[in-house]
Scaffold this active site. Structure first.
Site, mmCIF file in Angstrom:
data_model
loop_
_atom_site.group_PDB
_atom_site.id
_atom_site.type_symbol
_atom_site.label_atom_id
_atom_site.label_comp_id
_atom_site.label_asym_id
_atom_site.label_seq_id
_atom_site.Cartn_x
_atom_site.Cartn_y
_atom_site.Cartn_z
ATOM 1 C CB CYS A 16 -1.250 0.038 1.223
ATOM 2 S SG CYS A 16 -1.777 -1.373 1.491
ATOM 3 C CG HIS A 64 -3.525 3.024 1.162
ATOM 4 N ND1 HIS A 64 -3.955 2.785 0.582
ATOM 5 C CD2 HIS A 64 -3.703 1.731 2.649
ATOM 6 C CE1 HIS A 64 -4.472 1.400 0.293
ATOM 7 N NE2 HIS A 64 -3.866 0.702 1.785
ATOM 8 C CG ASN A 104 -7.082 -1.390 0.389
ATOM 9 O OD1 ASN A 104 -5.828 -1.063 -0.419
ATOM 10 N ND2 ASN A 104 -6.284 -1.845 1.696
#
Ligand code: ACO
Length: 331
Positions: free
Chosen positions: A113, A258, A288
């Site tokens: 990420c 994020h 995500n």
């Protein structure tokens, strides 16, 4: 010394929309549980046969069009992904071939990420020292083919989506613009709290029927531990960037965090005491998307928040490793 500016950000998500209702037909879950715990309403998943580099290629084409560049204007590729098309070689090489730019260097980054921010830091360093003037940093993921779409894997499977975001970066000598600083961290003591065990070089052969059956080929996480670290590390690393540059959260036009989980994003916003108009989230639509999440969110946020030349923009990320990172820039 030149500074790094974003010439354009392009994005691409696959056409197939996977709703929470659809997931509820495959596992014991519900739209209510997913929305309440994660904020996600739907995500995009590829059709079989599409790899992350296909998404990266589409996002890059859109970025090139926005910037008015040709593929041959790109001097280097930095490609962040945890889901490369194949084990070998890195996806940057597949993208290089798709773009038709043989000879242009391609480097893969495996920081999950935080991969896009790590990539931005490397590109910024290359641009500052004059090694390259035009660099593509792309984050692209196909998560859906690695998910256990059953009740056993429901805590992870409902969270992740596929997509790509491509940023074209270029050197500028214009005062008052560009990346101010990047801040990178990792703590490998937590490596197995968010990970995928197999395939891996510690196994010979690298994956087995037994690993498929036991679910060792699927990503696993200690959800609550990830949550606790993400909600402290992201604000901390954003504050680190502001302090380094003698700025405060009040100076920020926009923060793109994020898109891990809507509750995490809301806690980051509260911790940094940011107004609603200083943040932007699109996890509701895409889930995500790990390394793609920051550019995918940034592209929409720039439009939605009306970011202008010279505005202060912060990026922060947290992910597997654990790793966390931030960047501060004058748009
Ligand atoms: N649907 C329904 N029930 C579920 C689901 C699901 N999809 N997933 C788990 N459950 C169940 C669990 O089995 C458990 O049942 P039990 O009480 O009978 O044992 C119950 O829900 C509660 O489980 P918890 O794990 O305690 O739920 P929690 O409140 O922690 O929420 C979640 C889980 C959403 C994963 C949370 O821990 C979280 O948000 N963690 C952060 C993880 C994250 O965002 N990861 C993103 C990737 S990492 C990154 O990008 C930084």
């Amino acid at each position: 010394m030149p500074r790094t500016v974003f010439a354009a950000v392009g994005t691409y998500v696959p056409e197939r929309v996977v709703t929470n209702e659809w997931l509820s037909t495959r596992m014991e879950t519900s739209d209510e549980w997913i929305v309440q715990r994660t904020g996600i309403r739907e995500r995009r998943w590829v059709e079989p046969g599409t790899g992350a580099s296909d998404l990266a290629f589409e996002a890059t084409k859109r970025a090139l069009e926005k910037a008015g560049w040709k593929a041959t204007d790109i001097e280097a590729i930095i490609y962040a992904t945890l889901s490369p098309d194949h084990m070998i070689p890195g996806d940057g090489c597949f993208l290089n071939a798709k773009l038709g730019i043989p000879g242009v260097p391609a480097m893969d980054i495996r920081n999950q990420c935080t991969g896009f921010v790590y990539g931005l830091a490397v590109a910024d360093a290359w641009i500052r020292i004059g090694m390259y003037r035009r660099v593509l940093v792309v984050g692209a993921e196909v998560q859906s083919t690695a998910l256990d779409v059953s009740t056993r894997g429901r805590d992870v499977a409902v969270i992740f989506g596929d997509g790509a975001g491509a940023a074209l970066l270029e050197a500028t000598d214009e005062p008052g613009r560009g990346v101010l600083s990047c801040h990178l961290h990792a703590d490998g003591r937590f490596a197995t709290d968010l990970w995928c065990d197999a395939p891996g070089s510690v196994y010979s052969p690298r994956s087995s029927v037994q690993q498929i059956e036991s679910g060792a080929i699927y990503p696993r996480m200690e959800g609550q531990k990830v949550f606790k670290h993400a909600v402290t590390k992201m604000p901390d690393v954003m504050r680190e960037a502001l302090e380094k540059n003698g700025l405060t959260t009040g100076d920020l036009k926009l923060v793109v965090a994020h898109q891990a989980n809507m509750r995490i994003a809301e806690m980051v916003q509260r911790s940094l005491e940011l107004r609603d108009d200083q943040v932007f989230n699109n996890i509701q639509k895409y889930g995500n998307t790990t390394a793609a999440s920051i550019p995918l969110c940034l592209a929409e946020a720039i439009e939605a928040r009306g970011v202008q030349r010279g505005d202060l923009v912060g990026l922060c990320a947290f992910g597997a490793g654990f790793t966390w990172a931030s960047a501060l820039l004058r748009w």
